[in-house]
Design a protein around this motif. Structure first.
Motif, PDB file in Angstrom:
ATOM      1  N   HIS A 238       0.817  -1.219   0.000  1.00 51.81           N
ATOM      2  CA  HIS A 238       0.000   0.000   0.000  1.00 51.81           C
ATOM      3  C   HIS A 238       0.848   1.265   0.000  1.00 51.81           C
ATOM      4  O   HIS A 238       0.400   2.324   0.439  1.00 51.81           O
ATOM      5  CB  HIS A 238      -1.029  -0.053   1.133  1.00 51.81           C
ATOM      6  N   MET A 239       2.061   1.126  -0.536  1.00 48.54           N
ATOM      7  CA  MET A 239       2.882   2.301  -0.771  1.00 48.54           C
ATOM      8  C   MET A 239       2.304   2.995  -2.001  1.00 48.54           C
ATOM      9  O   MET A 239       2.115   2.359  -3.039  1.00 48.54           O
ATOM     10  CB  MET A 239       4.307   1.827  -1.056  1.00 48.54           C
ATOM     11  N   VAL A 240       2.009   4.279  -1.872  1.00 43.54           N
ATOM     12  CA  VAL A 240       1.341   5.013  -2.956  1.00 43.54           C
ATOM     13  C   VAL A 240       2.359   5.598  -3.927  1.00 43.54           C
ATOM     14  O   VAL A 240       3.340   6.207  -3.522  1.00 43.54           O
ATOM     15  CB  VAL A 240       0.437   6.120  -2.362  1.00 43.54           C
ATOM     16  N   PHE A 241       2.116   5.366  -5.236  1.00 44.30           N
ATOM     17  CA  PHE A 241       3.026   5.866  -6.270  1.00 44.30           C
ATOM     18  C   PHE A 241       2.392   6.910  -7.166  1.00 44.30           C
ATOM     19  O   PHE A 241       2.764   7.050  -8.303  1.00 44.30           O
ATOM     20  CB  PHE A 241       3.552   4.706  -7.118  1.00 44.30           C
ATOM     21  N   GLY A 242       1.435   7.641  -6.662  1.00 44.03           N
ATOM     22  CA  GLY A 242       0.767   8.649  -7.495  1.00 44.03           C
ATOM     23  C   GLY A 242      -0.717   8.580  -7.246  1.00 44.03           C
ATOM     24  O   GLY A 242      -1.327   7.546  -7.509  1.00 44.03           O
ATOM     25  N   THR A 243      -1.257   9.666  -6.709  1.00 48.07           N
ATOM     26  CA  THR A 243      -2.664   9.649  -6.301  1.00 48.07           C
ATOM     27  C   THR A 243      -3.601   9.628  -7.504  1.00 48.07           C
ATOM     28  O   THR A 243      -4.801   9.477  -7.343  1.00 48.07           O
ATOM     29  CB  THR A 243      -2.965  10.870  -5.414  1.00 48.07           C
ATOM     30  N   GLU A 244      -3.040   9.759  -8.724  1.00 49.17           N
ATOM     31  CA  GLU A 244      -3.858   9.679  -9.937  1.00 49.17           C
ATOM     32  C   GLU A 244      -4.011   8.223 -10.382  1.00 49.17           C
ATOM     33  O   GLU A 244      -4.737   7.921 -11.320  1.00 49.17           O
ATOM     34  CB  GLU A 244      -3.189  10.452 -11.094  1.00 49.17           C
ATOM     35  N   GLY A 245      -3.303   7.334  -9.739  1.00 51.82           N
ATOM     36  CA  GLY A 245      -3.245   5.928 -10.167  1.00 51.82           C
ATOM     37  C   GLY A 245      -4.555   5.188  -9.961  1.00 51.82           C
ATOM     38  O   GLY A 245      -5.532   5.752  -9.475  1.00 51.82           O
ATOM     39  N   PRO A 246      -4.570   3.891 -10.342  1.00 48.54           N
ATOM     40  CA  PRO A 246      -5.780   3.081 -10.199  1.00 48.54           C
ATOM     41  C   PRO A 246      -6.201   2.928  -8.735  1.00 48.54           C
ATOM     42  O   PRO A 246      -5.359   2.982  -7.838  1.00 48.54           O
ATOM     43  CB  PRO A 246      -5.381   1.729 -10.791  1.00 48.54           C
ATOM     44  N   ARG A 247      -7.504   2.733  -8.517  1.00 52.22           N
ATOM     45  CA  ARG A 247      -8.025   2.603  -7.168  1.00 52.22           C
ATOM     46  C   ARG A 247      -7.609   1.245  -6.599  1.00 52.22           C
ATOM     47  O   ARG A 247      -7.660   0.227  -7.282  1.00 52.22           O
ATOM     48  CB  ARG A 247      -9.549   2.718  -7.194  1.00 52.22           C
ATOM     49  N   CYS A 248      -7.205   1.256  -5.342  1.00 52.01           N
ATOM     50  CA  CYS A 248      -6.775   0.038  -4.660  1.00 52.01           C
ATOM     51  C   CYS A 248      -7.906  -0.451  -3.752  1.00 52.01           C
ATOM     52  O   CYS A 248      -8.753   0.331  -3.342  1.00 52.01           O
ATOM     53  CB  CYS A 248      -5.531   0.355  -3.838  1.00 52.01           C
ATOM     54  N   ARG A 249      -7.898  -1.735  -3.411  1.00 55.35           N
ATOM     55  CA  ARG A 249      -8.972  -2.252  -2.552  1.00 55.35           C
ATOM     56  C   ARG A 249      -8.905  -1.687  -1.132  1.00 55.35           C
ATOM     57  O   ARG A 249      -9.832  -1.835  -0.359  1.00 55.35           O
ATOM     58  CB  ARG A 249      -8.962  -3.778  -2.523  1.00 55.35           C
ATOM     59  N   CYS A 250      -7.783  -1.021  -0.797  1.00 56.56           N
ATOM     60  CA  CYS A 250      -7.679  -0.419   0.536  1.00 56.56           C
ATOM     61  C   CYS A 250      -8.404   0.927   0.588  1.00 56.56           C
ATOM     62  O   CYS A 250      -8.576   1.504   1.657  1.00 56.56           O
ATOM     63  CB  CYS A 250      -6.218  -0.231   0.931  1.00 56.56           C
ATOM     64  N   GLY A 251      -8.791   1.439  -0.588  1.00 58.53           N
ATOM     65  CA  GLY A 251      -9.495   2.721  -0.619  1.00 58.53           C
ATOM     66  C   GLY A 251      -8.654   3.849  -1.194  1.00 58.53           C
ATOM     67  O   GLY A 251      -9.185   4.855  -1.652  1.00 58.53           O
ATOM     68  N   HIS A 252      -7.316   3.688  -1.187  1.00 57.20           N
ATOM     69  CA  HIS A 252      -6.443   4.714  -1.763  1.00 57.20           C
ATOM     70  C   HIS A 252      -6.307   4.527  -3.278  1.00 57.20           C
ATOM     71  O   HIS A 252      -6.765   3.533  -3.832  1.00 57.20           O
ATOM     72  CB  HIS A 252      -5.050   4.643  -1.119  1.00 57.20           C
ATOM     73  N   HIS A 253      -5.650   5.480  -3.910  1.00 56.95           N
ATOM     74  CA  HIS A 253      -5.343   5.358  -5.337  1.00 56.95           C
ATOM     75  C   HIS A 253      -3.836   5.235  -5.527  1.00 56.95           C
ATOM     76  O   HIS A 253      -3.071   5.879  -4.812  1.00 56.95           O
ATOM     77  CB  HIS A 253      -5.845   6.597  -6.097  1.00 56.95           C
ATOM     78  N   GLY A 254      -3.424   4.440  -6.512  1.00 62.41           N
ATOM     79  CA  GLY A 254      -2.018   4.395  -6.908  1.00 62.41           C
ATOM     80  C   GLY A 254      -1.105   3.580  -6.015  1.00 62.41           C
ATOM     81  O   GLY A 254       0.119   3.722  -6.079  1.00 62.41           O
ATOM     82  N   CYS A 255      -1.662   2.697  -5.187  1.00 62.59           N
ATOM     83  CA  CYS A 255      -0.816   1.803  -4.377  1.00 62.59           C
ATOM     84  C   CYS A 255      -0.071   0.843  -5.314  1.00 62.59           C
ATOM     85  O   CYS A 255      -0.575   0.501  -6.388  1.00 62.59           O
ATOM     86  CB  CYS A 255      -1.657   0.936  -3.450  1.00 62.59           C
ATOM     87  N   VAL A 256       1.094   0.363  -4.903  1.00 64.23           N
ATOM     88  CA  VAL A 256       1.844  -0.578  -5.733  1.00 64.23           C
ATOM     89  C   VAL A 256       1.014  -1.839  -5.979  1.00 64.23           C
ATOM     90  O   VAL A 256       1.087  -2.449  -7.042  1.00 64.23           O
ATOM     91  CB  VAL A 256       3.239  -0.888  -5.117  1.00 64.23           C
ATOM     92  N   GLU A 257       0.180  -2.206  -5.023  1.00 60.56           N
ATOM     93  CA  GLU A 257      -0.702  -3.364  -5.191  1.00 60.56           C
ATOM     94  C   GLU A 257      -1.692  -3.170  -6.340  1.00 60.56           C
ATOM     95  O   GLU A 257      -2.007  -4.112  -7.071  1.00 60.56           O
ATOM     96  CB  GLU A 257      -1.456  -3.636  -3.877  1.00 60.56           C
ATOM     97  N   ALA A 258      -2.179  -1.938  -6.498  1.00 61.96           N
ATOM     98  CA  ALA A 258      -3.147  -1.651  -7.552  1.00 61.96           C
ATOM     99  C   ALA A 258      -2.514  -1.782  -8.940  1.00 61.96           C
ATOM    100  O   ALA A 258      -3.206  -1.904  -9.945  1.00 61.96           O
ATOM    101  CB  ALA A 258      -3.738  -0.261  -7.359  1.00 61.96           C
TER     102      ALA A 258
END
Ligand SMILES: [Zn+2]
Length: 392
Positions: A238-258
């Motif tokens: 869940h390290m974020v690489f850009g808030t414009e990125g794809p939505r992650c299941r954790c609720g954030h956007h741009g996580c490496v998982e996403a």
């Protein structure tokens, strides 16, 4: 030269022996004594007890040592463990042994939109199947291991992946299997345990970071198995690489998982997730990659490398084992992960003295990870059942 014996409790000494046998698959007496830092006389006394309790067995066999035949010590094949592994589609339940052989497995499907209620019912059903199967065969379980995706730090706010009430499941288990210890852990911790115990010539024996790239992306700090913090989940996905990125299941956007989880890979390949899973490990040869897709794939792997490198910057360690779909790629594609780590670590991987190894993916082998975790719990408590519930 004999190693001096370290002051340890009886439980710790037994745990050192049992975890060594679990990770090595068996050992002759002389190297076992050396590995657990005991004199052969002390080892002999403890092995006598462990044998009497039905935890180990020993076969006389010619050994490649001066002094002739000695005993090949291994974990007793008759010890029965139960494994419950929760996945996105079903709850896998099984009974198996300390060496990973499975005697019984069943899958209880999860509803499309699981709730704490319905997941609780699925666990109830699986535990009832387990009770019936073991009762008919008069099998007494030594340990129950349960794995839940995302279990850990985030769980106090409700599990973001599959809703489930661990306390309630523990109570149900206690009602059906009084006196059988039950332990819960994060799925990634269980997969780390599985690889440590079952992957032939696993690349690391000391402290290292295990990274799992599957339905989610997460890691586990692995240390000496008898230490209290031998297995520590790391939420590096869940390290974020850009808030414009794809939505992650954790609720954030741009996580490496996403970018790098199996669902994200499916989308990139233009497949539905179920289609990708149906290919198993064969997707890597079955699905042709256009140069654009390959380019994007490498960029995502580079991000994964950055996330791993950042984790190593926070807590340096000498080894990283990566399991999951990236392990299936050829060296040229995998290099993107290594480049990401290099770009992130100060002075790069060489200066930081980090060695990297890819181990095969282990997703889709449920409930093997939960079974390995149950074996680990039994070994780590020295075969002496402690409190009925402990979380790892
Ligand atoms: Zn996330």
């Amino acid at each position: 030269m004999e190693m001096p014996e370290q002051p340890r409790s009886r439980r710790q000494t037994r745990a050192a022996i049992l975890t060594h046998l679990l990770q090595s698959g068996g050992s002759f007496r002389p190297p076992l004594a050396k590995a657990v830092r005991l004199s052969e006389a002390s080892l002999s006394r403890i092995l006598f007890d462990l044998k009497a309790e039905g935890l180990i067995e020993e076969v006389r066999r010619p050994a490649p040592y001066v002094g002739g035949p000695t005993g090949l010590v291994s974990l007793d094949a008759t010890v029965a463990l139960a494994a419950l592994e929760l996945t996105g589609q079903w709850l896998s339940v099984g009974v198996g042994g300390l060496s990973g052989e499975l005697h019984y497995t069943e899958r209880v499907p999860l509803p499309k939109r699981p709730t704490v209620e319905t997941v609780g019912r699925v666990f109830g059903e699986a535990l009832a199947l387990l009770r019936d199967w073991t009762r008919r065969r008069r099998i007494r379980l030594a340990q129950i291991g349960v794995t839940v995706p995302g279990l850990g730090r985030l769980s106090e706010f409700g599990n973001p992946i599959i809703p489930c009430d661990v306390g309630r499941i523990s109570d149900m288990s206690g009602e059906l299997f009084a006196d059988v210890p039950v332990a819960f852990t994060n799925s990634v911790v269980a997969h780390a345990t599985f690889h440590r115990c079952r992957t032939e010539s696993y690349p690391f024996s000391g402290a290292h970071l295990f990274v799992f790239v599957g339905q989610g992306v997460a890691g586990t700090w692995m240390d000496d198995p008898i230490e209290d913090d031998a297995l520590q989940p790391v939420e590096l996905g869940h390290m974020v690489f850009g808030t414009e990125g794809p939505r992650c299941r954790c609720g954030h956007h741009g996580c490496v998982e996403a970018y790098t989880s199996l669902p994200a890979l499916a989308e990139l390949l233009g497949l539905r997730e179920a289609e990708l899973l149906a290919f198993g490990n064969e997707w890597v040869t079955a699905v042709p990659l256009t140069s654009r897709v390959r380019q994007e794939l490498r960029q995502r792997l580079f991000r994964l490398g950055l996330a791993i490198g950042n984790t190593l910057n926070v807590k340096p360690c000498r080894g990283v084992a990566i399991s999951g779909w990236p392990s299936l790629l050829d060296e040229e594609d995998r290099k993107a992960v290594i480049d990401g780590i290099d770009a992130c670590l100060l002075g790069g991987r060489k200066l930081a003295q980090v060695s990297l190894a890819f181990v095969p993916p282990s997703n889709g082998n449920d409930p093997q990870a939960a079974l390995a975790f149950a074996a680990f719990c039994l070994a780590r408590c020295g075969g002496m059942a402690a409190a009925s519930t402990e979380a790892a």
